[in-house]
Design a protein around this motif. Sequence first.
Motif, PDB file in Angstrom:
ATOM      1  N   ASP A  45      -3.231  -6.095  11.838  1.00  0.00           N
ATOM      2  CA  ASP A  45      -2.901  -6.746  10.574  1.00  0.00           C
ATOM      3  C   ASP A  45      -3.708  -6.163   9.403  1.00  0.00           C
ATOM      4  OD1 ASP A  45      -5.299  -7.759  11.388  1.00  0.00           O
ATOM      5  OD2 ASP A  45      -4.881  -9.822  10.794  1.00  0.00           O
ATOM      6  N   LYS A  46      -4.567  -5.205   9.687  1.00  0.00           N
ATOM      7  CA  LYS A  46      -5.355  -4.590   8.617  1.00  0.00           C
ATOM      8  C   LYS A  46      -4.933  -3.142   8.359  1.00  0.00           C
ATOM      9  CE  LYS A  46      -8.396  -7.821   7.471  1.00  0.00           C
ATOM     10  NZ  LYS A  46      -7.365  -8.887   7.470  1.00  0.00           N
ATOM     11  N   LEU A  47      -3.823  -2.738   8.935  1.00  0.00           N
ATOM     12  CA  LEU A  47      -3.350  -1.375   8.693  1.00  0.00           C
ATOM     13  C   LEU A  47      -3.057  -1.192   7.212  1.00  0.00           C
ATOM     14  CD1 LEU A  47      -0.809  -0.553  11.545  1.00  0.00           C
ATOM     15  CD2 LEU A  47      -3.178   0.186  11.310  1.00  0.00           C
ATOM     16  N   ALA A  48      -3.400   0.025   6.695  1.00  0.00           N
ATOM     17  CA  ALA A  48      -3.152   0.287   5.279  1.00  0.00           C
ATOM     18  C   ALA A  48      -1.656   0.201   4.976  1.00  0.00           C
ATOM     19  CB  ALA A  48      -3.667   1.678   4.932  1.00  0.00           C
ATOM     20  N   ARG A  49      -1.345  -0.351   3.819  1.00  0.00           N
ATOM     21  CA  ARG A  49       0.064  -0.370   3.408  1.00  0.00           C
ATOM     22  C   ARG A  49       0.144  -0.224   1.901  1.00  0.00           C
ATOM     23  NH1 ARG A  49       1.781  -4.904   0.860  1.00  0.00           N
ATOM     24  NH2 ARG A  49       0.385  -6.679   0.984  1.00  0.00           N
ATOM     25  N   ARG A  50       1.309   0.202   1.449  1.00  0.00           N
ATOM     26  CA  ARG A  50       1.535   0.311   0.022  1.00  0.00           C
ATOM     27  C   ARG A  50       1.959  -1.055  -0.508  1.00  0.00           C
ATOM     28  NH1 ARG A  50       2.228   4.062  -3.869  1.00  0.00           N
ATOM     29  NH2 ARG A  50       3.778   3.510  -5.429  1.00  0.00           N
ATOM     30  N   GLY A  51       1.475  -1.396  -1.699  1.00  0.00           N
ATOM     31  CA  GLY A  51       1.857  -2.679  -2.298  1.00  0.00           C
ATOM     32  C   GLY A  51       3.307  -2.658  -2.739  1.00  0.00           C
ATOM     33  N   LEU A  52       3.836  -3.816  -3.067  1.00  0.00           N
ATOM     34  CA  LEU A  52       5.215  -3.855  -3.548  1.00  0.00           C
ATOM     35  C   LEU A  52       5.314  -4.624  -4.858  1.00  0.00           C
ATOM     36  CD1 LEU A  52       6.268  -6.893  -2.619  1.00  0.00           C
ATOM     37  CD2 LEU A  52       6.471  -5.782  -0.425  1.00  0.00           C
ATOM     38  N   MET A  53       6.413  -4.377  -5.543  1.00  0.00           N
ATOM     39  CA  MET A  53       6.677  -5.056  -6.818  1.00  0.00           C
ATOM     40  C   MET A  53       7.732  -6.111  -6.528  1.00  0.00           C
ATOM     41  SD  MET A  53       6.795  -1.548  -8.983  1.00  0.00           S
ATOM     42  CE  MET A  53       6.390  -1.933 -10.657  1.00  0.00           C
ATOM     43  N   PHE A  54       7.282  -7.343  -6.451  1.00  0.00           N
ATOM     44  CA  PHE A  54       8.140  -8.439  -6.004  1.00  0.00           C
ATOM     45  C   PHE A  54       8.693  -9.152  -7.242  1.00  0.00           C
ATOM     46  CE2 PHE A  54       8.778 -12.564  -3.712  1.00  0.00           C
ATOM     47  CZ  PHE A  54       9.465 -12.079  -2.611  1.00  0.00           C
ATOM     48  N   ILE A  55       9.986  -8.985  -7.467  1.00  0.00           N
ATOM     49  CA  ILE A  55      10.586  -9.563  -8.678  1.00  0.00           C
ATOM     50  C   ILE A  55      11.268 -10.881  -8.355  1.00  0.00           C
ATOM     51  CG2 ILE A  55      12.310  -9.248 -10.488  1.00  0.00           C
ATOM     52  CD1 ILE A  55      11.968  -6.274 -10.241  1.00  0.00           C
ATOM     53  N   LEU A  56      10.896 -11.915  -9.088  1.00  0.00           N
ATOM     54  CA  LEU A  56      11.595 -13.200  -8.997  1.00  0.00           C
ATOM     55  C   LEU A  56      12.312 -13.404 -10.324  1.00  0.00           C
ATOM     56  CD1 LEU A  56       9.233 -15.969  -7.520  1.00  0.00           C
ATOM     57  CD2 LEU A  56      11.195 -14.869  -6.421  1.00  0.00           C
ATOM     58  N   SER A  57      13.626 -13.519 -10.284  1.00  0.00           N
ATOM     59  CA  SER A  57      14.383 -13.813 -11.500  1.00  0.00           C
ATOM     60  C   SER A  57      15.214 -15.052 -11.265  1.00  0.00           C
ATOM     61  CB  SER A  57      15.355 -12.690 -11.857  1.00  0.00           C
ATOM     62  OG  SER A  57      14.717 -11.494 -12.116  1.00  0.00           O
ATOM     63  N   SER A  58      15.525 -15.738 -12.367  1.00  0.00           N
ATOM     64  CA  SER A  58      16.436 -16.877 -12.289  1.00  0.00           C
ATOM     65  C   SER A  58      16.716 -17.290 -13.715  1.00  0.00           C
ATOM     66  CB  SER A  58      15.793 -18.048 -11.543  1.00  0.00           C
ATOM     67  OG  SER A  58      14.884 -18.736 -12.373  1.00  0.00           O
ATOM     68  N   PRO A  59      17.783 -18.066 -13.931  1.00  0.00           N
ATOM     69  CA  PRO A  59      17.914 -18.644 -15.267  1.00  0.00           C
ATOM     70  C   PRO A  59      16.737 -19.578 -15.521  1.00  0.00           C
ATOM     71  CG  PRO A  59      19.655 -19.429 -13.784  1.00  0.00           C
ATOM     72  CD  PRO A  59      18.850 -18.447 -13.017  1.00  0.00           C
TER      73      PRO A  59
END
Length: 215
Positions: A9-23
């Motif tokens: 669970d500590k393996l290196a990973r690239r971050g992500l851009m998590f978009i939440l949209s809604s009216p």
Amino acid sequence: MAESPTPTDKLARRGLMFILSSPSGAGKTTISRMLLEAEDEIKLSVSVTTRPPRPGEIDGVHYYFVDDAEFDRMVEEDDFYEWAHVFGHRYGTPKGRIRNALKDGQDFLFDIDWQGTQQLYQKDQQDVVRVFILPPSIAELERRLRSRGTDAETVIEARMERARSEISHWDAYDYVVINEDAQACFAKVREILDAERMKRQRQTGLIPFVRELMS
Ligand code: 5GP
């Protein structure tokens, strides 16, 4: 038994851009807050806006509040990933710390509309995950907007009009969640985040890990 040199669970990973949209009023602000409280590895990308602060809004926390001249300067200096006109004001996502932090496995949450989502996606398809939150009905959306009690009637009407147009962009998202109940909606959004973090191409630490397994 020999211990694994790297806990999985500590393996290196690239971050992500998590978009939440809604009216406006569909609950994305509540879901965003729940996610930020529950998840240490995700930070809010704070947008820059020319709109004046609402009561209780803090500069640098909810938005960076700037005047038109400052916004113009930032556009000229290419300081934004994307920016858009919304309700007669401008909103933009500053590049700032995001680019480098993604490499270090930092995730960012974006509370932006469909225009911003499209622009971000065009710039960085690999890192972007797009989630759209729908209200259970239009009547409920209007009720939630009115219960805020902060906006004038004309603003509410404009927001309802815009809500309908926002909803029409639902099919430009990777995931769509209906927000009937905040807890249930939050649980679904969190499952999406968890699964996206596990995507093979984001787990940059897998190559040395698998090499070790095979040696
Ligand atoms: P509000 O004024 O209610 O905070 O936000 C109005 C709208 O502007 C929301 O739909 C929100 O998603 C959008 N918005 C906020 N920040 C940004 C941004 O940085 N870029 C874009 N394109 N839209 C944004």
